[in-house]
Design a protein around this motif. Structure first.
Motif, PDB file in Angstrom:
ATOM      1  N   LEU A   1       0.798  12.775   8.132  1.00  0.00           N
ATOM      2  CA  LEU A   1      -0.118  12.781   6.950  1.00  0.00           C
ATOM      3  C   LEU A   1      -1.243  11.636   7.229  1.00  0.00           C
ATOM      4  CD1 LEU A   1       0.374  12.457   3.736  1.00  0.00           C
ATOM      5  CD2 LEU A   1       1.229  10.213   3.974  1.00  0.00           C
ATOM      6  N   ARG A   2      -2.548  12.192   6.681  1.00  0.00           N
ATOM      7  CA  ARG A   2      -3.813  11.298   6.832  1.00  0.00           C
ATOM      8  C   ARG A   2      -3.518  10.258   5.798  1.00  0.00           C
ATOM      9  NH1 ARG A   2      -6.486  16.363   7.159  1.00  0.00           N
ATOM     10  NH2 ARG A   2      -6.928  15.806   4.902  1.00  0.00           N
ATOM     11  N   ILE A   3      -3.558   8.928   6.377  1.00  0.00           N
ATOM     12  CA  ILE A   3      -3.295   7.687   5.137  1.00  0.00           C
ATOM     13  C   ILE A   3      -4.801   7.940   4.211  1.00  0.00           C
ATOM     14  CG2 ILE A   3      -3.023   5.319   5.042  1.00  0.00           C
ATOM     15  CD1 ILE A   3      -1.558   5.340   7.800  1.00  0.00           C
ATOM     16  N   ALA A   4      -5.621   8.198   4.690  1.00  0.00           N
ATOM     17  CA  ALA A   4      -6.761   7.765   3.993  1.00  0.00           C
ATOM     18  C   ALA A   4      -6.817   8.545   2.743  1.00  0.00           C
ATOM     19  CB  ALA A   4      -8.281   8.043   4.698  1.00  0.00           C
TER      20      ALA A   4
ATOM     21  N   ARG B   1      -2.286   3.932  16.095  1.00  0.00           N
ATOM     22  CA  ARG B   1      -2.781   2.827  16.472  1.00  0.00           C
ATOM     23  C   ARG B   1      -3.908   2.361  15.480  1.00  0.00           C
ATOM     24  NH1 ARG B   1      -0.905   0.920  21.613  1.00  0.00           N
ATOM     25  NH2 ARG B   1       1.136   1.995  21.870  1.00  0.00           N
ATOM     26  N   ASP B   2      -4.772   3.364  15.191  1.00  0.00           N
ATOM     27  CA  ASP B   2      -6.020   3.068  14.458  1.00  0.00           C
ATOM     28  C   ASP B   2      -5.673   3.076  13.147  1.00  0.00           C
ATOM     29  OD1 ASP B   2      -5.513   5.881  13.965  1.00  0.00           O
ATOM     30  OD2 ASP B   2      -7.348   6.675  14.944  1.00  0.00           O
ATOM     31  N   GLY B   3      -4.428   3.298  12.461  1.00  0.00           N
ATOM     32  CA  GLY B   3      -3.987   3.423  11.214  1.00  0.00           C
ATOM     33  C   GLY B   3      -4.640   4.481  10.370  1.00  0.00           C
ATOM     34  N   THR B   4      -4.682   5.617  11.013  1.00  0.00           N
ATOM     35  CA  THR B   4      -5.448   6.769  10.367  1.00  0.00           C
ATOM     36  C   THR B   4      -4.053   7.873   9.859  1.00  0.00           C
ATOM     37  OG1 THR B   4      -5.921   8.010  12.385  1.00  0.00           O
ATOM     38  CG2 THR B   4      -7.494   6.533  11.129  1.00  0.00           C
ATOM     39  N   LEU B   5      -3.076   7.787  10.675  1.00  0.00           N
ATOM     40  CA  LEU B   5      -2.152   8.890  10.530  1.00  0.00           C
ATOM     41  C   LEU B   5      -0.774   8.313  10.411  1.00  0.00           C
ATOM     42  CD1 LEU B   5      -3.143  11.577  13.438  1.00  0.00           C
ATOM     43  CD2 LEU B   5      -3.491  11.574  11.052  1.00  0.00           C
ATOM     44  N   ALA B   6       0.204   8.842   9.874  1.00  0.00           N
ATOM     45  CA  ALA B   6       1.650   8.435   9.564  1.00  0.00           C
ATOM     46  C   ALA B   6       2.530   9.807  10.112  1.00  0.00           C
ATOM     47  CB  ALA B   6       1.857   7.904   8.264  1.00  0.00           C
ATOM     48  N   LEU B   7       3.642   9.497  10.674  1.00  0.00           N
ATOM     49  CA  LEU B   7       4.691  10.546  10.954  1.00  0.00           C
ATOM     50  C   LEU B   7       5.841  10.017   9.950  1.00  0.00           C
ATOM     51  CD1 LEU B   7       5.738  12.685  12.676  1.00  0.00           C
ATOM     52  CD2 LEU B   7       6.523  11.231  14.192  1.00  0.00           C
TER      53      LEU B   7
ATOM     54  N   VAL C   1       0.863  -1.009  -0.056  1.00  0.00           N
ATOM     55  CA  VAL C   1      -0.034  -0.183   0.041  1.00  0.00           C
ATOM     56  C   VAL C   1       0.925   1.284  -0.196  1.00  0.00           C
ATOM     57  CG1 VAL C   1      -1.667   1.317   1.455  1.00  0.00           C
ATOM     58  CG2 VAL C   1      -1.960  -1.266   1.086  1.00  0.00           C
ATOM     59  N   LEU C   2       0.551   2.140  -0.907  1.00  0.00           N
ATOM     60  CA  LEU C   2       1.404   3.341  -1.125  1.00  0.00           C
ATOM     61  C   LEU C   2       1.139   4.350  -0.250  1.00  0.00           C
ATOM     62  CD1 LEU C   2       3.768   4.668  -2.671  1.00  0.00           C
ATOM     63  CD2 LEU C   2       1.957   5.425  -4.277  1.00  0.00           C
ATOM     64  N   LEU C   3       1.961   4.916   0.558  1.00  0.00           N
ATOM     65  CA  LEU C   3       1.686   5.841   1.554  1.00  0.00           C
ATOM     66  C   LEU C   3       1.997   7.355   1.092  1.00  0.00           C
ATOM     67  CD1 LEU C   3       3.046   4.749   5.027  1.00  0.00           C
ATOM     68  CD2 LEU C   3       0.762   5.026   4.412  1.00  0.00           C
ATOM     69  N   ALA C   4       2.977   7.677   0.312  1.00  0.00           N
ATOM     70  CA  ALA C   4       3.740   8.882   0.157  1.00  0.00           C
ATOM     71  C   ALA C   4       4.839   8.657  -0.947  1.00  0.00           C
ATOM     72  CB  ALA C   4       4.078   9.556   1.331  1.00  0.00           C
TER      73      ALA C   4
ATOM     74  N   THR D   1      -1.267  17.160   7.482  1.00  0.00           N
ATOM     75  CA  THR D   1      -1.822  18.015   8.340  1.00  0.00           C
ATOM     76  C   THR D   1      -0.667  18.721   9.338  1.00  0.00           C
ATOM     77  OG1 THR D   1      -1.630  16.093  10.173  1.00  0.00           O
ATOM     78  CG2 THR D   1      -3.646  16.424   8.598  1.00  0.00           C
ATOM     79  N   CYS D   2       0.326  18.642   9.058  1.00  0.00           N
ATOM     80  CA  CYS D   2       1.223  19.301   9.846  1.00  0.00           C
ATOM     81  C   CYS D   2       2.643  19.066   9.300  1.00  0.00           C
ATOM     82  CB  CYS D   2       1.161  18.939  11.281  1.00  0.00           C
ATOM     83  SG  CYS D   2       2.556  19.444  12.292  1.00  0.00           S
ATOM     84  N   VAL D   3       3.513  20.167   9.382  1.00  0.00           N
ATOM     85  CA  VAL D   3       4.923  20.231   8.862  1.00  0.00           C
ATOM     86  C   VAL D   3       5.680  21.062   9.959  1.00  0.00           C
ATOM     87  CG1 VAL D   3       6.771  20.522   7.268  1.00  0.00           C
ATOM     88  CG2 VAL D   3       4.467  19.886   6.553  1.00  0.00           C
ATOM     89  N   MET D   4       6.586  20.089  10.726  1.00  0.00           N
ATOM     90  CA  MET D   4       7.380  20.936  11.513  1.00  0.00           C
ATOM     91  C   MET D   4       9.037  20.547  11.412  1.00  0.00           C
ATOM     92  SD  MET D   4       7.918  22.708  14.391  1.00  0.00           S
ATOM     93  CE  MET D   4       6.491  22.722  15.240  1.00  0.00           C
TER      94      MET D   4
END
Length: 823
Positions: free
Chosen positions: A321-324, A301-307, A283-286, A329-332
């Motif tokens: 990153l929102r996986i869906a 844990r719920d599989g919705t976000l990736a760092l 599954v391609l993330l980015a 959502t944020c850059v730091m």
């Protein structure tokens, strides 16, 4: 395969049904790996390329597990990079007891170890899956920069390549999904540049013959790479409203879509979630084009976000990153160094980051997250004045974090209670900034190892007046029915200025430097190095006192009997422009206190590395020949703030070359070094500084040893890996716009000034700094009548990882230095 993936091998992906035997037995059913039938190929992106640059193919391999003991065991071996099984009773780790870094497993409290991969390729990273069923690890074929990610069962069976098997690709290990159903892997493919059409050729500005020697992306005048000056990084940062830290949803490329702007040349990077069983398609993330790095550091844990961690050195970023929908959502901005930059809380309502955003030194940042992954506000959870946060490990239960601080090259470990920190919507002060937030754990500096001033009469002693940090009530017990861990201090009060519901305590270390921190069930594992020991792995059975694992080298086996390791002492030179410098001085045994000695100035790589007080077998070999070693941190080194790291950018590199001469002068004026018997030596960037010092200061050094060093920055850019070139452009200059600067900084441009004999050493498979860099300098020296030799180590890359080659290198270098400095 996933909708946006393509298989570079041209072979069909092996798909095993869930009931097809042990590989699929008992396996979780991940929602995010539901598709197993490859859909049609993706539509091309607007630039004519596909969205993903490569999809990895699973390649089965034969069983390569070895005996429980290496056939040829090195007594003085090193063990590092531990990763424990879910129960914390067994550890996978890297060990060179067989002569090359390989994958081993063993119990934390027993001696029975087992070799899981007896292949000749060095292992670089290890990660045990959270469900205990797999061990993922990275190997470097031939010791080069191209790497592969493999998986194997803990019993050594079902070994296979997850990614990196396709010709020309490289793969990098990321984190596991928390249920163990998938592991994140980044695949790198050098980006091919489409040939311009006739109209583009006609419209392009005229180019001279000298403009054709670099890849086309470097030749455009509008590339993003810029030379940044050494201005202090103290502007207000994370306290700004979070919209200013948020980017649009296409900053990380959605599959088939555009990607973030990049400095004109690099690898095409695609981050995937890969099922180690091969049941589900990747599954391609980015996706990022022309990128330096891209690593998946954590998944909620719920599989919705990736760092994700991305960007060239000196300009790293954390991206949520929102996986869906692949929305960012944020850059730091985050700190260089350890790539594992942080993680999510168990409910994904808090984000933890090791960041030096808009400040000199890295701190622990926390942000509450809304359900979509947007930050609600930032706060500083832990910081120390003038000290970098070097390592961060967030506990799986979310109630604590383990921090390692870099205190002038030595480590201090702190366990921080995070259960009450940065809750969503928490007050972040009047401006939302970290400076306005109570809750920083600023502490007075405290060294576990207190080093006195230089004393040539013998090794320094530990200052017994500094008491160890211990829990006066004894080792804490685990709380039944709570999520508190044994190594949390229940009773320690909060420090002044901290939140009342957060406490912290220190862990006393038996050696100077921590290189990795990881969970071992309810306990901790630490990888330690020190000036008197080989790298080893220690665990905390009672939560307070580190205990050496039985299969790590004993301290008394660090070196052959008869000559104990030398513990260094700090020196504090000052550069000619007034910049304070630092370094470690090693005095050869048996040298009289007031007797100046022949001295080797040894320069580390990077430039952003830092000299640490750890056992270096090369130094031990040199010291055994009666030669002192001074290992300084010249400008550009890490550990002293971002302004110091950036002080060598652009024309500041000329000052870095002068720093080498100033450090040599300091050792002479301190009465330690003989001014007539000085040598300079270094590896990688230190090899460049060695070449440069010999031609900028030709009468200062009697000889030099340059290891894997650059001699001409233009030819270095031509021959190195694309992602290395992109990062290097920030440090050294753009190979087209700054061509004259790079020529002026190149040792080859001043080789006529060379006077001293030089030994160059290089690995034959080095694709970081190509071997031609050493070859051309040695050839030019010989043409000018200067003694020059080249030692090429077979089956090695940029790092020398095989025991026989390391031994050959150490002895050849020490022989050369002794021959030229002893007369």
């Amino acid at each position: 395969m996933a909708a946006d993936a393509r298989n570079l091998t041209g072979e069909s992906l092996a798909v095993r049904p869930p009931d097809a035997g042990p590989a699929g037995a008992g396996r979780p059913s991940p929602a995010h790996l539901a598709r197993t039938v490859p859909p049609p190929p993706p539509a091309p992106a607007p630039d004519g390329r596909t969205g993903a640059f490569a999809a990895p193919a699973r390649v089965p391999l034969p069983n390569a597990s070895g005996p429980r003991e290496a056939t040829t065991r090195l007594i003085a071996h090193g063990c590092w990079y531990p990763s424990a099984d879910p129960a914390g009773t067994r550890v996978a780790f890297i060990c060179d007891r067989g002569g090359v870094p390989q994958l081993w497993t063993g119990p934390v409290d027993g001696e029975a170890v087992r070799l899981l991969d007896d292949g000749p390729d060095p292992v670089t990273e290890v990660s045990w899956s959270p469900d205990g069923r797999w061990i993922a690890y990275t190997v470097a074929p031939g010791g080069g920069e191209h790497t592969r990610v493999l998986c194997v069962r803990p019993d050594g069976s079902d070994r296979h390549i997850l990614a990196g098997a396709e010709p020309g690709t490289s793969a990098h290990l990321g984190c596991w999904a928390h249920d163990g159903s998938a592991v994140a892997v980044t695949v790198a493919v050098p980006t091919a540049v489409p040939a311009p059409d006739a109209a583009t050729e006609a419209a392009a500005p005229g180019r001279g013959p000298g403009d054709t020697h670099l890849p086309a992306p470097w030749q455009g005048p509008t590339a993003d790479t810029q030379l940044l000056g050494p201005a202090p990084h103290t502007a207000p940062g994370p306290g700004l409203p979070s919209p200013l830290l948020t980017v649009g949803p296409t900053a990380i490329g959605a599959p088939g879509g555009s990607t973030a702007p990049a400095a004109a040349f690099g690898d095409g990077l695609s981050a995937y979630l890969i099922d180690p069983d091969g049941v589900a398609a990747p599954v391609l993330l980015a996706v990022e084009k022309d990128a330096a790095t891209l690593r998946v550091c954590d998944l909620s844990r719920d599989g919705t976000l990736a760092l994700l961690r991305r960007g060239p050195r000196g300009r790293r970023e954390a991206v949520v990153l929102r996986i869906a929908d692949h929305g960012t959502t944020c850059v730091m901005p985050v700190a260089d160094g350890d790539p594992w930059i942080g993680g999510f809380s168990p409910r994904a309502d808090v984000l933890w980051l090791r960041s030096n955003a808009h400040r000199e030194f890295a701190v622990l940042l926390a942000a509450g997250l809304d359900p979509e992954g947007h930050p609600l506000g930032w706060s500083v959870a832990a910081s120390r004045e003038g000290i970098d946060l070097e390592l961060l490990r967030c506990a799986r239960d979310g109630v604590s974090a383990v921090l390692a601080w870099n205190v002038r090259g030595m480590s201090e470990v702190e366990v921080l209670d995070t259960s009450g920190t940065a809750r969503p919507g928490a007050d972040t002060g009047p401006s939302g900034g970290p400076e306005a937030v109570a809750g920083t754990t600023d502490r007075p500096e405290r060294d576990a190892f207190v080093l006195p001033a230089v004393d040539a009469s013998g090794p320094p002693a530990v200052d017994s007046s500094v008491p160890p940090v211990v829990n006066p009530s004894g080792p804490p017990e685990a709380d039944a029915g709570t999520s508190r861990r044994p190594w949390q201090d229940r009773d320690s009060p909060a420090r002044p200025g901290t939140d009342t519901d957060r406490s912290s305590r220190s862990v006393v270390l038996p050696h100077e430097v921590v290189t990795r921190i990881t969970d071992a069930g309810p306990r901790l594992l630490l990888a330690l190095s020190g000036s008197r020991r080989r790298p080893g792995i220690w665990w905390l059975p009672d939560g307070a006192t580190p205990v050496r694992t039985p299969w790590s080298s004993r301290d008394e086996d660090a070196v052959p009997p008869g000559r104990p390791p030398v513990r260094p002492v700090p020196l504090r030179p000052t550069a000619r422009d007034g910049l304070p410098l630092n370094g470690w001085y090693y005095r050869a045994p048996g040298r009289a206190p007031g007797e100046p000695a022949p001295c080797v100035i040894h320069l580390h790589g990077g430039p952003e590395e830092q000299e640490r007080p750890v056992l270096n077998p090369l130094y031990h070999e040199i010291l055994g020949r009666g030669l002192d070693v001074f290992a300084p941190d010249v400008r550009g080194s890490s550990g002293y703030g971002r302004s110091f790291v950036d002080a060598d950018l652009g024309r500041g590199r000329f000052a870095a070359i002068d720093d080498v001469a100033d450090c040599a002068a300091h050792a002479v004026l301190a009465g330690l070094a003989d001014p007539a018997r000085l040598a300079v030596m270094g590896r990688s960037y230190g090899g460049y500084l060695t070449f440069a010092s010999l031609v900028w200061h030709p009468d200062l050094f009697r000889t030099g040893v340059a290891v894997c060093g650059m001699s001409d920055l233009a030819t270095f850019f031509e021959g190195t890996e694309p992602w290395i070139a992109q990062s290097a452009a920030h440090k050294y200059g753009h190979p087209e716009r700054d061509r004259e600067l790079l020529r002026a900084l190149s040792p080859m441009s001043r080789v006529d000034a060379l006077r001293a004999p030089v030994l160059a050493v290089h690995g034959e498979h080095d694709n970081n700094v190509p071997p031609g860099e050493s070859e051309q300098f040695v050839r030019a020296a010989r043409e000018r009548g200067v003694t020059a030799e080249l030692l090429t180590l077979l089956d090695e890359g940029h790092e020398f990882l095989r025991a026989d080659n390391r031994r050959l290198f150490r002895r050849a270098a020490a022989d050369w230095l002794q021959r030229h400095l002893s007369v």
